[in-house]
Design a protein around this motif. Structure first.
Motif, PDB file in Angstrom:
ATOM      1  N   LYS A 135       0.858  -1.191   0.000  1.00 47.45           N
ATOM      2  CA  LYS A 135       0.000   0.000   0.000  1.00 47.45           C
ATOM      3  C   LYS A 135       0.890   1.235   0.000  1.00 47.45           C
ATOM      4  CE  LYS A 135      -3.642   2.222   2.769  1.00 47.45           C
ATOM      5  NZ  LYS A 135      -2.944   3.504   3.008  1.00 47.45           N
ATOM      6  N   VAL A 136       0.512   2.245  -0.774  1.00 49.20           N
ATOM      7  CA  VAL A 136       1.255   3.506  -0.812  1.00 49.20           C
ATOM      8  C   VAL A 136       0.327   4.602  -0.311  1.00 49.20           C
ATOM      9  CG1 VAL A 136       2.516   5.151  -2.241  1.00 49.20           C
ATOM     10  CG2 VAL A 136       2.632   2.702  -2.765  1.00 49.20           C
ATOM     11  N   ASP A 137       0.691   5.203   0.793  1.00 46.33           N
ATOM     12  CA  ASP A 137      -0.174   6.205   1.407  1.00 46.33           C
ATOM     13  C   ASP A 137      -0.333   7.449   0.536  1.00 46.33           C
ATOM     14  OD1 ASP A 137      -0.694   4.664   3.671  1.00 46.33           O
ATOM     15  OD2 ASP A 137       1.160   5.320   4.630  1.00 46.33           O
ATOM     16  N   THR A 138       0.770   7.902  -0.030  1.00 46.49           N
ATOM     17  CA  THR A 138       0.707   9.125  -0.837  1.00 46.49           C
ATOM     18  C   THR A 138       1.466   8.911  -2.139  1.00 46.49           C
ATOM     19  OG1 THR A 138       0.731  10.413   1.224  1.00 46.49           O
ATOM     20  CG2 THR A 138       1.014  11.616  -0.848  1.00 46.49           C
ATOM     21  N   MET A 139       0.732   8.959  -3.234  1.00 50.98           N
ATOM     22  CA  MET A 139       1.323   8.793  -4.562  1.00 50.98           C
ATOM     23  C   MET A 139       1.002  10.034  -5.389  1.00 50.98           C
ATOM     24  SD  MET A 139       2.975   6.200  -6.223  1.00 50.98           S
ATOM     25  CE  MET A 139       2.313   4.528  -6.084  1.00 50.98           C
ATOM     26  N   VAL A 140       2.033  10.648  -5.946  1.00 49.81           N
ATOM     27  CA  VAL A 140       1.814  11.752  -6.880  1.00 49.81           C
ATOM     28  C   VAL A 140       1.561  11.135  -8.247  1.00 49.81           C
ATOM     29  CG1 VAL A 140       2.766  13.849  -7.893  1.00 49.81           C
ATOM     30  CG2 VAL A 140       3.369  13.215  -5.572  1.00 49.81           C
ATOM     31  N   CYS A 141       0.443  11.479  -8.841  1.00 49.32           N
ATOM     32  CA  CYS A 141       0.029  10.851 -10.092  1.00 49.32           C
ATOM     33  C   CYS A 141      -0.154  11.899 -11.187  1.00 49.32           C
ATOM     34  CB  CYS A 141      -1.275  10.081  -9.904  1.00 49.32           C
ATOM     35  SG  CYS A 141      -1.175   8.824  -8.604  1.00 49.32           S
ATOM     36  N   SER A 142       0.204  11.525 -12.394  1.00 40.70           N
ATOM     37  CA  SER A 142       0.054  12.430 -13.529  1.00 40.70           C
ATOM     38  C   SER A 142      -0.446  11.641 -14.722  1.00 40.70           C
ATOM     39  CB  SER A 142       1.389  13.097 -13.863  1.00 40.70           C
ATOM     40  OG  SER A 142       1.254  13.919 -14.994  1.00 40.70           O
ATOM     41  N   MET A 143      -1.477  12.165 -15.356  1.00 40.12           N
ATOM     42  CA  MET A 143      -2.028  11.550 -16.562  1.00 40.12           C
ATOM     43  C   MET A 143      -1.372  12.211 -17.771  1.00 40.12           C
ATOM     44  SD  MET A 143      -4.041   9.460 -15.040  1.00 40.12           S
ATOM     45  CE  MET A 143      -5.058   8.765 -16.327  1.00 40.12           C
ATOM     46  N   VAL A 144      -0.694  11.415 -18.575  1.00 42.48           N
ATOM     47  CA  VAL A 144      -0.003  11.928 -19.760  1.00 42.48           C
ATOM     48  C   VAL A 144      -0.773  11.496 -21.001  1.00 42.48           C
ATOM     49  CG1 VAL A 144       2.147  11.927 -21.066  1.00 42.48           C
ATOM     50  CG2 VAL A 144       2.211  11.816 -18.578  1.00 42.48           C
ATOM     51  N   TYR A 145      -1.167  12.457 -21.801  1.00 46.02           N
ATOM     52  CA  TYR A 145      -1.945  12.182 -22.996  1.00 46.02           C
ATOM     53  C   TYR A 145      -1.043  12.178 -24.224  1.00 46.02           C
ATOM     54  CZ  TYR A 145      -5.787  13.299 -19.861  1.00 46.02           C
ATOM     55  OH  TYR A 145      -6.656  13.316 -18.806  1.00 46.02           O
ATOM     56  N   GLY A 146      -1.362  11.307 -25.166  1.00 45.18           N
ATOM     57  CA  GLY A 146      -0.636  11.300 -26.423  1.00 45.18           C
ATOM     58  C   GLY A 146       0.374  10.171 -26.514  1.00 45.18           C
ATOM     59  N   PRO A 147       1.248  10.214 -27.521  1.00 49.63           N
ATOM     60  CA  PRO A 147       2.210   9.128 -27.778  1.00 49.63           C
ATOM     61  C   PRO A 147       3.121   8.876 -26.586  1.00 49.63           C
ATOM     62  CG  PRO A 147       2.201  10.731 -29.578  1.00 49.63           C
ATOM     63  CD  PRO A 147       1.390  11.326 -28.484  1.00 49.63           C
ATOM     64  N   PHE A 148       3.723   7.695 -26.568  1.00 46.77           N
ATOM     65  CA  PHE A 148       4.617   7.336 -25.469  1.00 46.77           C
ATOM     66  C   PHE A 148       5.802   8.294 -25.371  1.00 46.77           C
ATOM     67  CE2 PHE A 148       2.998   2.783 -26.131  1.00 46.77           C
ATOM     68  CZ  PHE A 148       2.047   2.931 -25.133  1.00 46.77           C
ATOM     69  N   GLU A 149       6.136   8.981 -26.477  1.00 48.86           N
ATOM     70  CA  GLU A 149       7.224   9.949 -26.431  1.00 48.86           C
ATOM     71  C   GLU A 149       6.928  11.078 -25.451  1.00 48.86           C
ATOM     72  OE1 GLU A 149       7.583   7.710 -30.162  1.00 48.86           O
ATOM     73  OE2 GLU A 149       5.942   8.753 -29.177  1.00 48.86           O
ATOM     74  N   ASN A 150       5.649  11.269 -25.114  1.00 50.87           N
ATOM     75  CA  ASN A 150       5.279  12.332 -24.172  1.00 50.87           C
ATOM     76  C   ASN A 150       5.578  11.966 -22.725  1.00 50.87           C
ATOM     77  OD1 ASN A 150       4.353  13.773 -26.318  1.00 50.87           O
ATOM     78  ND2 ASN A 150       2.188  13.562 -25.871  1.00 50.87           N
ATOM     79  N   ILE A 151       5.860  10.682 -22.475  1.00 53.57           N
ATOM     80  CA  ILE A 151       6.048  10.241 -21.090  1.00 53.57           C
ATOM     81  C   ILE A 151       7.300  10.866 -20.482  1.00 53.57           C
ATOM     82  CG2 ILE A 151       6.543   8.239 -19.630  1.00 53.57           C
ATOM     83  CD1 ILE A 151       4.740   6.599 -21.465  1.00 53.57           C
ATOM     84  N   ALA A 152       8.410  10.833 -21.244  1.00 52.09           N
ATOM     85  CA  ALA A 152       9.665  11.385 -20.700  1.00 52.09           C
ATOM     86  C   ALA A 152       9.521  12.853 -20.322  1.00 52.09           C
ATOM     87  CB  ALA A 152      10.802  11.170 -21.697  1.00 52.09           C
ATOM     88  N   PRO A 153       9.019  13.718 -21.232  1.00 52.05           N
ATOM     89  CA  PRO A 153       8.840  15.119 -20.812  1.00 52.05           C
ATOM     90  C   PRO A 153       7.755  15.272 -19.758  1.00 52.05           C
ATOM     91  CG  PRO A 153       8.015  14.779 -23.046  1.00 52.05           C
ATOM     92  CD  PRO A 153       8.763  13.543 -22.674  1.00 52.05           C
ATOM     93  N   GLY A 154       6.858  14.265 -19.658  1.00 55.82           N
ATOM     94  CA  GLY A 154       5.820  14.331 -18.637  1.00 55.82           C
ATOM     95  C   GLY A 154       6.387  14.379 -17.229  1.00 55.82           C
TER      96      GLY A 154
END
Length: 277
Positions: free
Chosen positions: A205-224
Motif C-alpha cells: 500500500k502507498v499512502d501518498t502517490m503523486v500521479c500524472s495523466m499523460v496524454y498522447g504518444p509514449f514519447e510524451n512520457i519522458a517530458p511528462g
C-alpha cells in the motif's frame, strides 16, 4: 612497381589516405626502400585498395574492413547484410529525431509547447497481482514482459480483474539507459501458486502517490516527468521515495490513434514537516 605518388595518381587515392591505410595495417606497401624510405606498391594491390574504399564508403570502420577483407570470398555477403541492418537502424533513429524536430518546430510556430498532464495526490491500496520481474535491455522492451505475462496467465487460466489497473513497477532508484529492473503486474482476483519468475503476491500500500495523466504518444512520457519536477518545487514539503509505477490506460492494444493514448505515471512521496526559521 610504383612509388606512393605514382600509386596515388593511378588509384585516385590521396597520399595521406595511403599512409593512413599503411599505419592501420589495411594496405601496407609491398616494399619500403631502406635508403630513401619510399613506399613501393604493386599493381596487384589496386583491387584490394578498391575493396577498402568500397567498404569505407558503405560505413565499415577499420576493424570491420580488416575482418571483411580476410573473409571476402567466404562471407562478404553476410558482412554486407549485417552492415545494411545497422544502417537501417541508424536511419530509423535519425528519422525519429527529425520527426521530433518537426513537431517542436510546429509547436514553436503555434506557441503551444507544453506538457499536457495533470498532477494529483492519491492513496494506492494493496493489490493482488501476478507479476513478472526481470532485468531488460531498456524501457522499450517492457512490452515483451507484458506479452510473456499475458501468455502465462492465459495458459494457466488465471482469473484477471476487469479494473484495467495493470501496472509496471520500476525498481531502479534512478533512471538507467540500459539493464533496467522492471516488474509488470497483472491484477488478479485470487492469489495462486507462483512458478519460476511468475509470482503471485500482494503489492505494498502507498499512502501518498503523486500521479500524472499523460496524454498522447509514449514519447510524451519522458517530458511528462518535468511536470513532477515543477510540482515538487512548488510543494517542497514532499520528497520522492520508493519505486515509480506506470499504468497504460489506453495504448496500442485498445487505441489506434497514438494521440489518444493515456498513460498514468505514479511516484510515491512522503510528507515532511518544514521548519520555520
Amino acid at each position: 612497381m610504383f612509388r606512393i605518388g605514382e600509386f596515388s595518381k593511378l588509384t585516385q587515392v590521396s597520399i595521406r589516405m595511403l599512409r593512413y591505410y599503411d599505419e592501420t595495417g589495411l594496405l601496407k606497401p609491398v616494399h619500403i626502400d631502406k635508403f630513401t624510405g619510399y613506399r613501393i606498391y604493386s599493381v596487384e594491390q589496386i583491387p584490394i585498395l578498391h575493396k577498402i574504399i568500397f567498404l569505407r564508403d558503405t560505413g565499415f570502420n577499420v576493424s570491420e574492413i580488416t575482418v571483411a577483407l580476410c573473409d571476402w570470398d567466404n562471407s562478404i555477403t553476410n558482412h554486407l547484410k549485417k552492415k545494411q541492418q545497422e544502417i537501417q537502424s541508424s536511419i530509423k533513429l535519425e528519422q525519429e529525431k527529425l520527426a521530433k524536430i518537426d513537431i517542436a518546430i510546429d509547436d514553436i510556430s503555434d506557441d503551444k509547447i507544453s506538457i499536457h498532464c495533470n498532477v494529483s495526490l492519491k492513496s494506492i491500496p494493496t493489490y493482488r497481482v501476478l507479476s513478472l520481474r526481470r532485468i531488460i535491455p531498456n524501457y522499450f522492451c517492457e512490452g515483451m514482459l507484458w506479452q510473456e505475462l499475458f501468455d502465462y496467465a492465459k495458459a494457466h487460466h488465471v482469473d484477471m480483474t476487469s479494473t484495467g489497473s495493470d501496472f509496471a513497477i520500476y525498481h531502479d532508484m534512478d533512471y538507467k539507459d540500459s539493464d533496467v529492473d522492471v516488474e509488470v503486474c497483472m491484477v488478479v482476483d485470487q492469489i495462486g501458486e507462483s512458478s519460476g519468475n511468475f509470482r503471485f503476491r500482494e503489492t505494498e500500500k502507498v499512502d501518498t502517490m503523486v500521479c500524472s495523466m499523460v496524454y498522447g504518444p509514449f514519447e510524451n512520457i519522458a517530458p511528462g516527468y518535468e511536470s513532477f519536477a515543477h510540482w515538487l518545487m512548488q510543494h517542497d514539503q514532499y520528497q520522492m521515495t520508493g519505486q515509480n509505477r506506470q499504468i497504460c490506460h489506453r495504448g496500442p492494444w485498445n487505441e489506434k490513434d497514438p494521440n489518444k493514448y493515456l498513460t498514468e505515471i505514479q511516484i510515491p512521496v512522503e510528507k515532511h514537516l518544514r521548519l520555520n526559521l
